[in-house]
Design an enzyme around this catalytic site. Structure first.
Site, PDB file in Angstrom:
ATOM      1  N   HIS A  44      36.710  52.826  44.030  1.00 19.32           N
ATOM      2  CA  HIS A  44      35.788  51.342  43.063  1.00 19.32           C
ATOM      3  C   HIS A  44      34.775  51.899  43.707  1.00 19.32           C
ATOM      4  CE1 HIS A  44      40.468  50.281  41.971  1.00 19.32           C
ATOM      5  NE2 HIS A  44      39.665  50.941  41.003  1.00 19.32           N
ATOM      6  N   LYS A  72      50.645  43.286  32.614  1.00 17.39           N
ATOM      7  CA  LYS A  72      51.025  44.236  33.870  1.00 17.39           C
ATOM      8  C   LYS A  72      51.722  42.800  35.208  1.00 17.39           C
ATOM      9  CE  LYS A  72      47.757  47.738  33.972  1.00 17.39           C
ATOM     10  NZ  LYS A  72      46.394  48.360  34.613  1.00 17.39           N
ATOM     11  N   ARG A 114      37.472  59.811  36.599  1.00 15.15           N
ATOM     12  CA  ARG A 114      37.767  60.301  37.367  1.00 15.15           C
ATOM     13  C   ARG A 114      38.168  61.850  36.980  1.00 15.15           C
ATOM     14  NH1 ARG A 114      42.565  56.458  39.473  1.00 15.15           N
ATOM     15  NH2 ARG A 114      42.784  56.606  37.396  1.00 15.15           N
ATOM     16  N   SER A 129      44.774  53.054  43.206  1.00 15.59           N
ATOM     17  CA  SER A 129      45.423  52.008  43.582  1.00 15.59           C
ATOM     18  C   SER A 129      46.562  52.078  43.726  1.00 15.59           C
ATOM     19  CB  SER A 129      44.972  50.317  42.969  1.00 15.59           C
ATOM     20  OG  SER A 129      44.020  50.263  42.306  1.00 15.59           O
TER      21      SER A 129
HETATM   22  O1  PNS Z   1      41.470  48.793  35.841  1.00 11.87           O
HETATM   23  P1  PNS Z   1      42.147  48.900  34.538  1.00 11.87           P
HETATM   24  O2  PNS Z   1      43.459  48.584  34.270  1.00 11.87           O
HETATM   25  O3  PNS Z   1      42.355  50.345  33.936  1.00 11.87           O
HETATM   26  O4  PNS Z   1      41.101  48.066  34.198  1.00 11.87           O
HETATM   27  C1  PNS Z   1      41.873  47.452  32.279  1.00 11.87           C
HETATM   28  C2  PNS Z   1      40.355  46.397  31.134  1.00 11.87           C
HETATM   29  C3  PNS Z   1      40.777  45.555  32.439  1.00 11.87           C
HETATM   30  C4  PNS Z   1      39.709  47.799  31.581  1.00 11.87           C
HETATM   31  C5  PNS Z   1      41.151  46.446  30.438  1.00 11.87           C
HETATM   32  O5  PNS Z   1      42.518  46.316  30.522  1.00 11.87           O
HETATM   33  C6  PNS Z   1      40.338  45.300  29.630  1.00 11.87           C
HETATM   34  O6  PNS Z   1      39.038  45.202  29.178  1.00 11.87           O
HETATM   35  N1  PNS Z   1      41.280  44.466  29.505  1.00 11.87           N
HETATM   36  C7  PNS Z   1      40.115  43.169  28.686  1.00 11.87           C
HETATM   37  C8  PNS Z   1      41.015  42.727  26.800  1.00 11.87           C
HETATM   38  C9  PNS Z   1      40.262  43.430  26.019  1.00 11.87           C
HETATM   39  O7  PNS Z   1      38.810  42.732  26.294  1.00 11.87           O
HETATM   40  N2  PNS Z   1      41.113  44.218  25.789  1.00 11.87           N
HETATM   41  C10 PNS Z   1      40.337  45.288  24.709  1.00 11.87           C
HETATM   42  C11 PNS Z   1      39.650  46.033  25.030  1.00 11.87           C
HETATM   43  S1  PNS Z   1      39.434  47.869  24.140  1.00 11.87           S
END
Ligand code: PNS
Length: 199
Positions: free
Chosen positions: A51, A75, A124, A162
């Protein structure tokens, strides 16, 4: 910007293409007037050097980079939002245009509130692509004025996540060079090796 967004949502693809040169010109004028703000969203449970590599490479490209920790990922995160934010703040303290914040609800609504024109995500391996593409297209549908920018993870970190770091720590393995020392210390505190937990 918002007028462009409305036009794109209601219009067909052809209309969008015909408007492309005008949009580019508008975009150029907007970028002169407005600071270029990017949001880098994620769970960051916890932050890794993967990150941080992305944050360090993106920060010089924008006026402000907001690293945004998702508050409730649905989660069960190992660290609280406040802990994840604090670890990121410590790790990115050397970057003056990087801010760490948290959000819940729709990412694009948060990005709009913060005046961001870019969402940053890291890729990645090809296995990341499908999920990232779905999210980027959904976000574009919800907020056509906000662009998603992908950056390739540094090759030294392309295997790093992570989740794996937590697994290695829990099994007593070595994660030095994968997370900042203060994050490693927090991980060791939270996840003592399984053998010592059964003593
Ligand atoms: O590190 P991660 O868990 O891969 O991040 C995922 C994240 C936070 C980017 C995604 O879950 C998110 O944007 N959540 C917010 C809710 C939202 O906007 N959902 C619609 C996205 S298409």
């Amino acid at each position: 910007m918002y007028q462009r967004a409305r036009g794109r949502v209601s219009g067909c693809g052809r209309a969008y293409n015909e408007e492309a040169p005008r949009r580019r010109e508008e975009g150029a004028r907007v970028s002169e007037a407005r600071p270029r703000i990017a949001v880098y969203p994620g769970s960051f449970d916890p932050v890794t050097y993967g990150h941080l590599d992305l944050i360090e490479r993106c920060a010089p490209l924008v006026d402000r980079l907001i690293v945004a920790v998702l508050r409730n990922a649905g989660k069960q995160p190992l660290f609280t939002t406040e802990e994840r934010v604090e670890m990121l703040r410590q790790s990115a303290a050397h970057l003056s245009n990087v801010e760490v914040d948290s959000f819940d609800g729709l990412l694009v609504e948060y990005a709009r509130r913060r005046g961001a024109c870019l969402l940053l995500r890291g890729i990645r391996a090809i296995s990341d692509y499908e999920y990232e593409l779905q999210m980027a297209l959904m976000n574009r549908r919800l907020a056509p004025e906000i662009e998603t920018m992908f950056m390739m993870a540094g090759e030294a970190f392309s295997f790093l996540s992570s989740r794996l770091v937590k697994e290695v720590i829990a099994l007593g393995g070595d994660v030095s060079g994968l997370v900042p020392p203060q994050v490693e210390a927090k991980l060791r505190e939270r996840l003592p090796p399984r053998s010592s937990r059964h003593k």
